[in-house]
Motif scaffolding. Structure first.
Motif, PDB file in Angstrom:
ATOM      1  N   TYR A   1       0.895  -1.167   0.104  1.00 30.20           N
ATOM      2  CA  TYR A   1       0.124  -0.028   0.106  1.00 30.20           C
ATOM      3  C   TYR A   1       0.958   1.202  -0.145  1.00 30.20           C
ATOM      4  O   TYR A   1       0.331   2.502  -0.464  1.00 30.20           O
ATOM      5  CB  TYR A   1      -1.168  -0.058   1.257  1.00 30.20           C
ATOM      6  CG  TYR A   1      -0.266  -0.262   2.424  1.00 30.20           C
ATOM      7  CD1 TYR A   1       0.292   0.884   3.242  1.00 30.20           C
ATOM      8  CD2 TYR A   1      -0.278  -1.546   2.883  1.00 30.20           C
ATOM      9  CE1 TYR A   1       0.811   0.649   4.519  1.00 30.20           C
ATOM     10  CE2 TYR A   1       0.274  -1.853   4.266  1.00 30.20           C
ATOM     11  CZ  TYR A   1       0.901  -0.939   4.979  1.00 30.20           C
ATOM     12  OH  TYR A   1       1.567  -1.082   6.129  1.00 30.20           O
ATOM     13  N   VAL A   2       2.024   1.376   0.754  1.00 29.63           N
ATOM     14  CA  VAL A   2       2.816   2.563   0.746  1.00 29.63           C
ATOM     15  C   VAL A   2       3.209   2.926  -0.512  1.00 29.63           C
ATOM     16  O   VAL A   2       3.152   4.153  -1.032  1.00 29.63           O
ATOM     17  CB  VAL A   2       4.368   2.231   1.390  1.00 29.63           C
ATOM     18  CG1 VAL A   2       4.888   3.460   1.527  1.00 29.63           C
ATOM     19  CG2 VAL A   2       3.803   1.745   2.891  1.00 29.63           C
ATOM     20  N   ASP A   3       3.383   2.147  -1.634  1.00 32.57           N
ATOM     21  CA  ASP A   3       4.281   2.643  -2.937  1.00 32.57           C
ATOM     22  C   ASP A   3       2.914   3.077  -3.872  1.00 32.57           C
ATOM     23  O   ASP A   3       3.009   3.870  -4.391  1.00 32.57           O
ATOM     24  CB  ASP A   3       4.921   1.629  -3.461  1.00 32.57           C
ATOM     25  CG  ASP A   3       6.233   1.220  -3.018  1.00 32.57           C
ATOM     26  OD1 ASP A   3       7.026   2.101  -2.795  1.00 32.57           O
ATOM     27  OD2 ASP A   3       6.364  -0.088  -2.446  1.00 32.57           O
TER      28      ASP A   3
ATOM     29  N   VAL B   1       0.271   4.250  -2.541  1.00 34.45           N
ATOM     30  CA  VAL B   1      -0.345   5.587  -2.103  1.00 34.45           C
ATOM     31  C   VAL B   1       0.444   6.818  -2.597  1.00 34.45           C
ATOM     32  O   VAL B   1      -0.043   7.698  -3.002  1.00 34.45           O
ATOM     33  CB  VAL B   1      -0.181   5.818  -0.583  1.00 34.45           C
ATOM     34  CG1 VAL B   1      -0.654   7.176  -0.176  1.00 34.45           C
ATOM     35  CG2 VAL B   1      -1.437   4.724  -0.008  1.00 34.45           C
ATOM     36  N   SER B   2       1.819   6.836  -2.712  1.00 33.11           N
ATOM     37  CA  SER B   2       2.902   7.459  -2.981  1.00 33.11           C
ATOM     38  C   SER B   2       2.929   7.548  -4.793  1.00 33.11           C
ATOM     39  O   SER B   2       3.580   8.235  -5.185  1.00 33.11           O
ATOM     40  CB  SER B   2       4.120   7.291  -2.752  1.00 33.11           C
ATOM     41  OG  SER B   2       4.700   5.960  -3.031  1.00 33.11           O
TER      42      SER B   2
ATOM     43  N   LEU C   1      -0.289   3.875   8.321  1.00 32.20           N
ATOM     44  CA  LEU C   1       0.794   4.588   7.668  1.00 32.20           C
ATOM     45  C   LEU C   1       1.626   5.096   8.827  1.00 32.20           C
ATOM     46  O   LEU C   1       2.974   5.251   8.656  1.00 32.20           O
ATOM     47  CB  LEU C   1       0.476   5.416   6.752  1.00 32.20           C
ATOM     48  CG  LEU C   1      -0.596   5.143   5.456  1.00 32.20           C
ATOM     49  CD1 LEU C   1      -0.836   6.167   4.617  1.00 32.20           C
ATOM     50  CD2 LEU C   1       0.595   4.178   4.571  1.00 32.20           C
TER      51      LEU C   1
ATOM     52  N   ASP D   1       3.737   2.693  10.389  1.00 27.63           N
ATOM     53  CA  ASP D   1       4.714   2.102   9.521  1.00 27.63           C
ATOM     54  C   ASP D   1       6.139   3.093   9.525  1.00 27.63           C
ATOM     55  O   ASP D   1       7.164   2.798   9.527  1.00 27.63           O
ATOM     56  CB  ASP D   1       4.323   1.962   7.965  1.00 27.63           C
ATOM     57  CG  ASP D   1       3.568   0.882   7.764  1.00 27.63           C
ATOM     58  OD1 ASP D   1       3.498  -0.076   8.722  1.00 27.63           O
ATOM     59  OD2 ASP D   1       2.733   0.789   6.892  1.00 27.63           O
ATOM     60  N   LEU D   2       5.743   4.211   9.805  1.00 27.32           N
ATOM     61  CA  LEU D   2       7.039   5.556   9.629  1.00 27.32           C
ATOM     62  C   LEU D   2       7.767   5.325  10.877  1.00 27.32           C
ATOM     63  O   LEU D   2       8.842   5.283  10.947  1.00 27.32           O
ATOM     64  CB  LEU D   2       6.344   6.792   9.525  1.00 27.32           C
ATOM     65  CG  LEU D   2       7.395   8.009   9.618  1.00 27.32           C
ATOM     66  CD1 LEU D   2       8.485   7.751   8.367  1.00 27.32           C
ATOM     67  CD2 LEU D   2       6.714   9.181   9.517  1.00 27.32           C
TER      68      LEU D   2
END
Length: 222
Positions: free
Chosen positions: A77-79, A81-82, A124, A127-128
């Protein structure tokens, strides 16, 4: 309808209603690649059964495992979203069943369910924080402390159910890639933990005997 999926074990999500024809159930054998670094994300994956390693290959050609994803967790999901290509690869650690949800359907569902969207933001954020802690650990924590930390982390990942036997099934190579050291170092430290009666081993399986002691060793170097 497909219901009762969680985006992450740490954050209970509302029921996520997705029409059957807008998602896919995928079956993977142990060691199969799900997506590779630099490919384009087309959606997100929920792990229904099994486990997956998320890893990168460094400039020295060595693999570094960034995280382990297990049942009821989401990945990729992170990639997405970005709007960037995958910054890592995903490969199964065992036979695994995934639910793939296309990008557009995922965003549509988030917009319909406010609580789901808020929990996604929390995910998110976590995760950070986890990434920042891992960077600090690699900088300051010795390998013995990192291994103890990894075993505590993996124990929580693989043993989510109450009264489940506390054991971890992972190859020594993958464990070394996760801790960020050589396989030989992992074997030596696991032998030390066995002698100290903190763990026992049976092939690739690691049985946790004293999780509190592992937790203490992990926090010694914070």
């Amino acid at each position: 309808m497909l219901q009762d999926y969680q985006l992450a074990a740490e954050h209970p999500f509302q029921i996520m209603d997705i029409e059957e024809d807008k998602s896919d159930h995928l079956q993977y054998k142990k060691g199969q690649l799900i997506y590779c670094e630099d490919s384009t994300p087309l959606g997100v994956y929920f792990v229904q059964k099994g486990s997956v390693k998320i890893s990168k290959i460094g400039c020295d050609g060595k693999e570094q495992i960034l995280r382990i994803v297990t049942a009821d967790e989401m990945m990729g999901y992170v990639d997405m979203v970005s709007n960037s290509r995958y910054s890592s690869s995903a490969k199964t650690l065992e036979d695994t069943t995934l639910l793939f949800i296309p990008k557009q359907e995922f965003w549509t569902t988030l917009k319909k369910q406010r609580q789901l969207f808020e929990n996604f933001i929390l995910l998110l954020s976590d995760d950070l924080k986890e990434a920042e802690l891992k960077i600090a650990d690699f900088a300051y924590k010795p390998v013995r402390g990192r291994l103890a930390d990894a075993l505590v982390y993996l124990n929580k990942k693989f043993n989510k159910k109450l009264n489940q036997q506390e054991s971890i099934s992972i190859s020594r190579f993958d464990l070394a890639c996760f801790v960020g050291t050589a396989k030989e170092t992992i074997n030596r430290l696991l032998s030390e933990f066995r002698n100290e009666k903190i763990i026992s081993t049976d092939g690739t399986k690691i049985n946790i005997l004293e999780v509190n002691e592992l937790d203490r060793l992990s926090k010694m170097y914070n």
